[in-house]
Write an enzyme that holds these catalytic residues in place. Structure first.
Site, PDB file in Angstrom:
ATOM      1  N   ASN A  37      -9.101  19.494   8.981  1.00 36.65           N
ATOM      2  CA  ASN A  37      -8.553  20.824   9.246  1.00 36.65           C
ATOM      3  C   ASN A  37      -9.488  21.586  10.179  1.00 36.65           C
ATOM      4  OD1 ASN A  37     -10.256  20.843   6.950  1.00 36.65           O
ATOM      5  ND2 ASN A  37      -9.299  22.643   6.073  1.00 36.65           N
ATOM      6  N   CYS A  57      -3.911  21.887   9.892  1.00 34.90           N
ATOM      7  CA  CYS A  57      -4.259  20.996   8.782  1.00 34.90           C
ATOM      8  C   CYS A  57      -4.774  19.650   9.293  1.00 34.90           C
ATOM      9  CB  CYS A  57      -3.043  20.734   7.902  1.00 34.90           C
ATOM     10  SG  CYS A  57      -2.415  22.184   7.052  1.00 34.90           S
ATOM     11  N   TYR A  65      -6.402  33.666  11.892  1.00 35.27           N
ATOM     12  CA  TYR A  65      -6.083  32.733  10.796  1.00 35.27           C
ATOM     13  C   TYR A  65      -4.870  31.807  11.015  1.00 35.27           C
ATOM     14  CZ  TYR A  65      -9.419  35.373   7.843  1.00 35.27           C
ATOM     15  OH  TYR A  65     -10.526  35.964   7.315  1.00 35.27           O
ATOM     16  N   GLU A  70      -3.841  16.680   8.416  1.00 32.28           N
ATOM     17  CA  GLU A  70      -2.766  15.709   8.672  1.00 32.28           C
ATOM     18  C   GLU A  70      -2.218  15.873  10.079  1.00 32.28           C
ATOM     19  OE1 GLU A  70      -3.235  17.741   6.131  1.00 32.28           O
ATOM     20  OE2 GLU A  70      -2.112  17.162   4.339  1.00 32.28           O
ATOM     21  N   GLU A  77      -9.886  25.443  11.386  1.00 29.88           N
ATOM     22  CA  GLU A  77      -9.440  26.829  11.205  1.00 29.88           C
ATOM     23  C   GLU A  77      -9.841  27.687  12.403  1.00 29.88           C
ATOM     24  OE1 GLU A  77     -10.877  27.894   7.278  1.00 29.88           O
ATOM     25  OE2 GLU A  77      -9.372  26.590   6.348  1.00 29.88           O
ATOM     26  N   ASN A  78      -9.378  28.947  12.378  1.00 28.22           N
ATOM     27  CA  ASN A  78      -9.631  29.843  13.498  1.00 28.22           C
ATOM     28  C   ASN A  78      -9.770  31.267  12.966  1.00 28.22           C
ATOM     29  OD1 ASN A  78      -8.752  31.629  15.970  1.00 28.22           O
ATOM     30  ND2 ASN A  78      -9.140  29.592  16.791  1.00 28.22           N
ATOM     31  N   ALA A  79     -10.586  32.074  13.648  1.00 29.30           N
ATOM     32  CA  ALA A  79     -10.759  33.475  13.251  1.00 29.30           C
ATOM     33  C   ALA A  79      -9.418  34.212  13.277  1.00 29.30           C
ATOM     34  CB  ALA A  79     -11.766  34.158  14.163  1.00 29.30           C
ATOM     35  N   CYS A 109       3.216  20.249   7.346  1.00 25.38           N
ATOM     36  CA  CYS A 109       2.778  18.871   7.621  1.00 25.38           C
ATOM     37  C   CYS A 109       3.862  17.871   7.245  1.00 25.38           C
ATOM     38  CB  CYS A 109       1.484  18.567   6.881  1.00 25.38           C
ATOM     39  SG  CYS A 109       0.053  19.384   7.633  1.00 25.38           S
TER      40      CYS A 109
HETATM   41  N1  THU Z   1      -5.102  21.991   4.387  1.00 28.58           N
HETATM   42  C1  THU Z   1      -5.030  20.783   5.002  1.00 28.58           C
HETATM   43  O1  THU Z   1      -5.693  20.529   6.015  1.00 28.58           O
HETATM   44  N2  THU Z   1      -4.211  19.850   4.464  1.00 28.58           N
HETATM   45  C2  THU Z   1      -3.541  19.986   3.282  1.00 28.58           C
HETATM   46  O2  THU Z   1      -2.876  19.057   2.850  1.00 28.58           O
HETATM   47  C3  THU Z   1      -3.613  21.251   2.554  1.00 28.58           C
HETATM   48  C4  THU Z   1      -4.319  22.358   3.242  1.00 28.58           C
HETATM   49  C5  THU Z   1      -6.047  22.981   4.944  1.00 28.58           C
HETATM   50  C6  THU Z   1      -5.437  24.143   5.664  1.00 28.58           C
HETATM   51  C7  THU Z   1      -6.539  25.171   5.538  1.00 28.58           C
HETATM   52  O3  THU Z   1      -7.498  24.944   6.572  1.00 28.58           O
HETATM   53  C8  THU Z   1      -7.198  24.851   4.211  1.00 28.58           C
HETATM   54  O4  THU Z   1      -6.804  23.525   3.901  1.00 28.58           O
HETATM   55  C9  THU Z   1      -6.780  25.783   3.094  1.00 28.58           C
HETATM   56  O5  THU Z   1      -5.411  25.876   2.999  1.00 28.58           O
END
Ligand code: THU
Length: 146
Positions: free
Chosen positions: A54, A65, A60, A67, A56-58, A102
């Site tokens: 995963n 994810c 949000y 996947e 993320e970014n400031a 996903c």
């Molecule tokens: N996240 C995933 O990368 N895959 C998942 O199956 C569930 C959630 C990430 C998204 C976000 O960066 C963090 O987990 C919290 O939701």
């Protein structure tokens, strides 16, 4: 769950490798906001493996994810026939389960492939994309109008 599902009958060696690579990918997770690292390892029909974490970014909503990172890496390298994906997180008591977005992105590339949802101890449940997203909308549906 589909441990013995024909679609999911991956060679145990393949499963172990996929699980290990998903755990390895988790180490690269960029998740300063959620502190919830996730890793994924995607196996193509011809045996290539793409990993993802995963990111993320400031701002949000721009976070992506693990996947989808793995799937986008594979697609952008010319691979779109998938056999399985393994997902790893730090959840101790639950198998990590892919979010709805996903599931839809997985479904774009077929319903008949396996999703290994794991725990850090290496145990897992496996379901097909079809089982995770029944009655789905997909690319074929766009061909059905006149
Ligand atoms: N996240 C995933 O990368 N895959 C998942 O199956 C569930 C959630 C990430 C998204 C976000 O960066 C963090 O987990 C919290 O939701």
């Amino acid at each position: 769950m589909a441990q013995n599902h024909p679609v999911c009958a991956l060679d145990p060696k393949h499963v172990q490798r996929l699980l290990l690579l998903s755990q390895e990918a988790k180490k690269s997770a960029y998740c300063p906001y959620s502190h919830f690292p996730v890793g994924a390892a995607l196996l193509t029909r011809d045996g290539k493996i793409f990993s993802g974490c995963n990111v993320e970014n400031a701002a949000y909503p721009l976070g992506i994810c693990a996947e989808r990172t793995a799937i986008q890496k594979a697609i952008s390298e010319g691979y779109k026939d998938f056999r399985a994906i393994a997902i790893a997180s730090d959840l101790q008591d639950d198998f990590i389960s892919p979010c709805g977005a996903c599931r839809q992105v997985m479904r774009e590339f077929g319903t008949n492939w396996a999703v290994y949802m794991t725990k850090p101890d290496g145990t897992y449940v496996v379901m097909t994309v079809q089982e995770l997203l029944p009655a789905s909308f997909g690319p074929e549906d766009l061909q059905k109008t006149q």
